[in-house]
Write a protein that holds these residues in place. Structure first.
Motif, PDB file in Angstrom:
ATOM      1  N   LEU A 107     -61.445  38.017  77.954  1.00  0.00           N
ATOM      2  CA  LEU A 107     -61.223  37.502  79.469  1.00  0.00           C
ATOM      3  C   LEU A 107     -61.550  38.876  80.169  1.00  0.00           C
ATOM      4  O   LEU A 107     -61.352  39.980  79.964  1.00  0.00           O
ATOM      5  CB  LEU A 107     -59.895  37.269  79.743  1.00  0.00           C
ATOM      6  CG  LEU A 107     -59.123  35.954  78.924  1.00  0.00           C
ATOM      7  CD1 LEU A 107     -58.008  35.682  79.604  1.00  0.00           C
ATOM      8  CD2 LEU A 107     -60.248  34.765  79.162  1.00  0.00           C
ATOM      9  N   VAL A 108     -62.516  38.652  81.100  1.00  0.00           N
ATOM     10  CA  VAL A 108     -62.982  39.927  82.051  1.00  0.00           C
ATOM     11  C   VAL A 108     -62.588  39.572  83.418  1.00  0.00           C
ATOM     12  O   VAL A 108     -63.694  39.266  84.254  1.00  0.00           O
ATOM     13  CB  VAL A 108     -64.532  40.133  81.916  1.00  0.00           C
ATOM     14  CG1 VAL A 108     -64.638  41.432  82.491  1.00  0.00           C
ATOM     15  CG2 VAL A 108     -64.820  40.398  80.046  1.00  0.00           C
ATOM     16  N   PRO A 109     -61.581  39.931  84.147  1.00  0.00           N
ATOM     17  CA  PRO A 109     -61.271  39.268  85.513  1.00  0.00           C
ATOM     18  C   PRO A 109     -61.947  40.342  86.239  1.00  0.00           C
ATOM     19  O   PRO A 109     -61.753  41.347  86.143  1.00  0.00           O
ATOM     20  CB  PRO A 109     -59.542  39.434  85.400  1.00  0.00           C
ATOM     21  CG  PRO A 109     -59.275  40.243  84.226  1.00  0.00           C
ATOM     22  CD  PRO A 109     -60.302  40.011  83.171  1.00  0.00           C
ATOM     23  N   LEU A 110     -62.140  39.733  87.604  1.00  0.00           N
ATOM     24  CA  LEU A 110     -62.546  40.708  88.376  1.00  0.00           C
ATOM     25  C   LEU A 110     -61.780  41.057  89.198  1.00  0.00           C
ATOM     26  O   LEU A 110     -60.719  40.738  89.337  1.00  0.00           O
ATOM     27  CB  LEU A 110     -63.713  39.806  89.375  1.00  0.00           C
ATOM     28  CG  LEU A 110     -65.077  39.154  88.792  1.00  0.00           C
ATOM     29  CD1 LEU A 110     -65.671  38.220  89.710  1.00  0.00           C
ATOM     30  CD2 LEU A 110     -65.878  40.228  88.108  1.00  0.00           C
ATOM     31  N   PRO A 111     -61.894  42.538  89.876  1.00  0.00           N
ATOM     32  CA  PRO A 111     -60.963  43.003  90.831  1.00  0.00           C
ATOM     33  C   PRO A 111     -60.854  42.438  92.255  1.00  0.00           C
ATOM     34  O   PRO A 111     -61.598  41.450  92.413  1.00  0.00           O
ATOM     35  CB  PRO A 111     -61.730  44.367  91.179  1.00  0.00           C
ATOM     36  CG  PRO A 111     -62.932  44.260  90.900  1.00  0.00           C
ATOM     37  CD  PRO A 111     -63.109  43.155  89.737  1.00  0.00           C
ATOM     38  N   ALA A 112     -59.754  42.336  92.765  1.00  0.00           N
ATOM     39  CA  ALA A 112     -59.278  41.648  93.950  1.00  0.00           C
ATOM     40  C   ALA A 112     -60.328  42.068  95.044  1.00  0.00           C
ATOM     41  O   ALA A 112     -60.885  43.076  95.023  1.00  0.00           O
ATOM     42  CB  ALA A 112     -57.824  42.031  94.394  1.00  0.00           C
TER      43      ALA A 112
END
Length: 199
Positions: A130-135
Motif C-alpha cells: 500500500l502506498v497512500p498519498l499524502p493528505a
C-alpha cells in the motif's frame, strides 16, 4: 516515497492509482454542445433520476491501462474486491503497489488485515504494498485525470435512458482507451513520476 518507487519500478512490478467516480445520478447532464445559431440548449433544473452508480477503477501507470467495476458503496469491501481483481489480472507480476487518497476506507483495519493475510502466504504472488498519498494531494492521484476525460467524453451533455445504458458507455470508453494505449504505449501521469516543468 511514491516517486522513489516509480523511479525504480521493476519490469515485474505494477503501480496502480485507485479511486471511485461518483456516485452520480443518471439524468440529463449539462455540457458543451454544438448548436445552430440562435438555439439555446438547456437542461431542466429539476429532473427525476433514473438511478445512480459508482465506478471504482484502477489505473496502471506504466501501461496506462484501466481496470474497473461498479459498486453500490464506497467502503473497505470494494477496496478488497479491487485488490482481488488486480491480483488475478496481474498474477504474473511480483509486486502490486496500490495507491489512493486518504479516505478512511482506503486504510481501514479490514483492508490492512487482508493485505497482511495475502502477503503472509509465502506461495502467493503478486505481493501487495500500500502506498497512500499524502493528505490534500489529489493532483498525485493520476486516475482523477482519467475520470475527468471520461466525464467530458461521455457524461457531459448526456441523457442516458437507464443505469445500464450509462454503464455500457463507460465500459466502451475504457475498452477503447485501453486499446489505444496498448497500440500506442505511453505511461500515465507526469508530476507523479517526477517530471515537473521545474524542480
Amino acid at each position: 516515497r511514491v516517486q522513489a518507487i516509480l523511479s525504480n519500478l521493476g519490469k515485474n512490478e505494477r503501480f496502480f492509482s485507485i479511486d471511485e467516480f461518483g456516485p452520480f445520478a443518471i439524468k440529463a447532464k449539462p455540457g458543451r454542445v454544438l448548436a445552430e445559431p440562435g438555439a439555446m440548449p438547456s437542461v431542466p433544473q429539476w429532473q427525476k433520476s433514473k438511478g445512480w452508480l459508482i465506478a471504482t477503477a484502477a489505473l496502471e501507470l506504466s501501461g496506462n491501462r484501466v481496470t474497473h467495476f461498479y459498486s453500490r458503496a464506497k467502503n473497505t469491501t470494494e477496496m478488497i474486491r479491487m485488490a482481488k481483481i488486480l491480483i488475478e489480472e496481474y498474477r504474473d507480476a511480483e509486486t502490486l503497489y496500490l495507491s489512493w487518497d486518504a479516505a478512511s476506507w482506503h486504510m481501514s483495519k479490514g483492508l490492512l488485515a487482508f493485505v497482511n493475510l495475502h502477503n503472509g502466504n509465502a506461495v502467493r504472488i503478486p505481493k501487495l504494498e500500500l502506498v497512500p498519498l499524502p493528505a490534500s494531494a489529489q493532483f498525485l492521484n493520476v486516475i482523477e485525470s482519467v475520470f475527468s476525460g471520461m466525464a467530458r467524453a461521455i457524461i457531459h451533455s448526456s441523457d442516458y435512458t437507464s443505469v445500464s445504458a450509462a454503464m455500457e458507455a463507460i465500459d466502451r470508453y475504457f475498452v477503447e482507451r485501453n486499446r489505444h494505449f496498448l497500440e500506442n504505449p505511453k505511461r500515465a501521469g507526469k508530476k507523479i513520476w517526477g517530471l515537473e516543468r521545474t524542480e
